[in-house]
Enzyme design. Structure first.
Site, short mmCIF file in Angstrom:
data_model
loop_
_atom_site.label_atom_id
_atom_site.label_comp_id
_atom_site.label_asym_id
_atom_site.label_seq_id
_atom_site.Cartn_x
_atom_site.Cartn_y
_atom_site.Cartn_z
N PHE A 58 -6.70 3.99 -3.01
CA PHE A 58 -7.13 5.04 -3.68
C PHE A 58 -8.90 5.59 -2.74
O PHE A 58 -8.83 5.97 -2.22
CB PHE A 58 -7.40 5.95 -4.87
N GLU A 59 -9.61 4.73 -3.06
CA GLU A 59 -11.26 3.63 -2.30
C GLU A 59 -11.14 4.00 -0.46
O GLU A 59 -11.89 3.98 0.13
CB GLU A 59 -11.93 3.59 -3.20
N ALA A 81 -2.49 -2.49 -0.98
CA ALA A 81 -1.49 -2.49 -0.91
C ALA A 81 -0.87 -1.84 -2.73
O ALA A 81 -1.80 -2.35 -3.18
CB ALA A 81 -0.83 -4.02 -1.51
N VAL A 82 -0.04 -0.87 -2.07
CA VAL A 82 0.26 0.34 -3.47
C VAL A 82 1.80 -0.27 -3.89
O VAL A 82 2.95 -0.27 -3.01
CB VAL A 82 0.76 1.46 -3.31
N THR A 87 5.11 4.43 -14.08
CA THR A 87 4.28 5.32 -13.98
C THR A 87 4.81 6.20 -12.17
O THR A 87 4.53 5.19 -11.58
CB THR A 87 3.18 5.67 -14.11
N HIS A 89 1.95 6.77 -10.54
CA HIS A 89 0.52 6.88 -10.37
C HIS A 89 1.21 6.37 -8.73
O HIS A 89 -0.45 7.03 -7.99
CB HIS A 89 -0.01 5.51 -11.07
N PHE A 114 -3.69 2.22 9.91
CA PHE A 114 -3.05 2.35 8.67
C PHE A 114 -2.64 1.25 8.36
O PHE A 114 -0.99 0.93 8.70
CB PHE A 114 -1.64 3.79 8.49
N ARG A 128 5.74 -8.55 3.26
CA ARG A 128 5.35 -8.01 4.05
C ARG A 128 3.91 -8.10 4.82
O ARG A 128 3.05 -7.62 5.20
CB ARG A 128 5.43 -6.03 4.43
C1 DLZ Z 1 -4.91 2.27 -11.04
C2 DLZ Z 1 -4.13 2.15 -9.41
C3 DLZ Z 1 -3.02 1.36 -9.16
C4 DLZ Z 1 -2.17 1.80 -11.51
N1 DLZ Z 1 -1.40 0.82 -8.77
C5 DLZ Z 1 -2.94 -0.02 -7.15
C6 DLZ Z 1 -1.93 0.18 -6.38
O1 DLZ Z 1 -0.52 -0.51 -6.67
N2 DLZ Z 1 -2.54 -0.45 -5.27
C7 DLZ Z 1 -3.86 -0.43 -5.14
O2 DLZ Z 1 -4.60 0.36 -3.93
N3 DLZ Z 1 -4.57 0.39 -5.91
C8 DLZ Z 1 -3.79 0.72 -7.60
N4 DLZ Z 1 -4.74 1.07 -8.47
C9 DLZ Z 1 -6.22 0.90 -8.09
C10 DLZ Z 1 -6.22 3.00 -7.42
O3 DLZ Z 1 -6.41 2.87 -6.15
C11 DLZ Z 1 -7.84 2.85 -6.93
O4 DLZ Z 1 -8.75 2.34 -7.52
C12 DLZ Z 1 -8.32 3.16 -9.01
O5 DLZ Z 1 -7.59 5.03 -10.00
C13 DLZ Z 1 -9.72 4.04 -8.92
O6 DLZ Z 1 -9.81 5.20 -8.66
#
Ligand code: DLZ
Length: 158
Positions: A58-59, A81-82, A87, A89, A114, A128
């Site tokens: 997110f940052e 990596a998300v 949830t 999120h 990206f 990956r």
């Molecule tokens: C909170 C969160 C969650 C649940 N999952 C991930 C993720 O899979 N990958 C990732 O890079 N960051 C995750 N974060 C953290 C958020 O990106 C962010 O750092 C927090 O919500 C604080 O703003």
């Protein structure tokens, strides 16, 4: 004959920034290794590379925007990596990150790549990040180099 512009994987002069998220570090450190190795293979030594670590994906956009608009870097590569959890999120993070990274490039005029994985499982993410599906950190660097080359050629048009 049309004028055709195609990018090449040739590194321009100057410095490169890599923004890497610490969340899911096992994956993102492998993406980072792949990115740095690919830059090195294209003649960019580590003293031309600045690595910026941020808490999570997110940052990434804000750091990428600041780096890209600083005028100090030829390109910015974003790595994260998300991984889907229990949830929704991940959906909120993904929608912000992809758009934010695109905007960082568009508003600065500097290539911003990206390299953020958006996976359903950790296994998919590891695949990956140097596993059986390659290394998306490498691919992000190649995309950045290609776009640098495309923009150079566009700028050189009569
Ligand atoms: C909170 C969160 C969650 C649940 N999952 C991930 C993720 O899979 N990958 C990732 O890079 N960051 C995750 N974060 C953290 C958020 O990106 C962010 O750092 C927090 O919500 C604080 O703003």
């Amino acid at each position: 004959m049309p004028t055709v512009i195609e990018g090449r994987h040739v590194a321009p002069e100057g410095r490169f920034a890599i923004v890497v998220a610490r969340w899911n570090e096992l994956v993102t450190e492998r993406l980072l290794e792949g990115a740095i190795a690919t830059l090195r293979r294209h003649g960019v030594d580590e003293d031309r590379v600045t690595v910026v670590r941020v808490p999570g994906s997110f940052e990434i956009p804000l750091a990428a925007q600041r780096l890209a608009s600083s005028g100090k870097f030829a390109a910015v590569v974003c790595l994260g990596a998300v991984v889907k959890g229990e949830t929704t999120h991940d959906e909120y993070i993904n929608s912000q990150v992809a758009g934010g990274i695109a905007r960082a490039g568009e508003t600065s005029g500097v290539p911003v790549a990206f390299g953020v994985l958006t996976c359903l499982t950790m296994e998919q993410a590891l695949d990956r990040a140097g596993g059986k599906a390659g290394n998306k950190g490498e691919e992000a660097v190649l995309a950045a180099l290609e776009l640098c080359s495309v923009l150079e050629q566009i700028d050189a048009l009569d």
